[in-house]
Design an enzyme around this catalytic site. Sequence first.
Site, short mmCIF file in Angstrom:
data_model
loop_
_atom_site.label_atom_id
_atom_site.label_comp_id
_atom_site.label_asym_id
_atom_site.label_seq_id
_atom_site.Cartn_x
_atom_site.Cartn_y
_atom_site.Cartn_z
N ASP A 153 0.84 -1.20 0.00
CA ASP A 153 0.00 0.00 0.00
C ASP A 153 0.88 1.25 0.00
O ASP A 153 1.83 1.34 0.77
CB ASP A 153 -0.90 -0.01 1.24
CG ASP A 153 -2.07 0.96 1.11
OD1 ASP A 153 -2.21 1.59 0.04
OD2 ASP A 153 -2.85 1.07 2.07
N HIS A 226 -7.98 -0.51 -9.62
CA HIS A 226 -7.89 0.44 -8.50
C HIS A 226 -6.73 1.41 -8.73
O HIS A 226 -6.86 2.62 -8.50
CB HIS A 226 -7.70 -0.33 -7.20
CG HIS A 226 -7.53 0.52 -5.99
ND1 HIS A 226 -8.56 1.27 -5.46
CD2 HIS A 226 -6.45 0.76 -5.20
CE1 HIS A 226 -8.13 1.92 -4.39
NE2 HIS A 226 -6.85 1.64 -4.22
#
Length: 314
Positions: A153, A226
């Site tokens: 992330d 995404h």
Amino acid sequence: MSSQRVPIEPQRVDAPLTASATFLVLKVNRTPDSVKTVRSTLAGLDSLAKNVAIRDLSSRFACTVGIGSDIWDDLTGLPRPAELHNFREIKGAKHTAVSTPGDILFHIRSERRDICFEFERQLLDQLAGATTVVDETVGFRYFDVRDLLGFVDGTANPVGPAVPDSVLIAEEDTAAQGGSYIVVQKYTHALSAWKSLSTEQQEKIIGRTKWDNVELDDAESGQKSHKTLNTIEDEQGNEHDILRDNMPFGSPGSGEFGTYFIGYTRRLWVIEKMLERMFIGDPPGLHDQILDFSTPLTGTTFFAPSSSLLASLE
């Protein structure tokens, strides 16, 4: 005759990712004494931070403060940052980015959980009776900065000299110079459903390989990943980054698994555009498929003024 400007010192919005973090959202009780207490506490925050950080100088302690739109005028009495407004609900055909209340955000970071705990304890002691806790989320670093979905992330974060340009307001809004907009969202994950997907299916949704974090091309069907939906360009084709300091949170015993999204940006419209693309889709109707497994419980916008401004509040 030369003129001198008061130096503007930003808050540590670009503090390094740490092993532990606390995201504390408060509502200010609407009384004159409460507002005065909050103003005094924010003005003296550096002293409180030093009092706690001195316990372990290697803990990389930092605390960033964000102020919400509804309390800005009463609390600061200063001109409003140009883009500051409440989080706007974004309703797509299938998923909704909810808007939730919050006047003050404290983003508390340290390599040690006990340092975060002690700072929060002393902070809430000072604010006793003046505020109400809306949300308190404790985050942790998960292996090599992965989320609980198993992917790295924050890969797209700006680095080096690109950080201030992406995060800190400059001459375009002199009253807010040295500050940064913050958007937070607390997501919970349907982890069992996510794990039922194959690794290849998960990778297509995220837009990166799971093991080594390599970018993937989008499917020919038109469904954007995404990663792609969160890549924002302006009308001139310039790409605009934000600084994410997301952290996993949760408890296997209670079945709670989540990601606390926190984005810092010089331009609030960039994060808002990201969320529109995720929840409505680009083109509309093709929403971010990660939302089929991740549900936002909160959505709040704040402005982190410069530390110079905070110190001048009282």
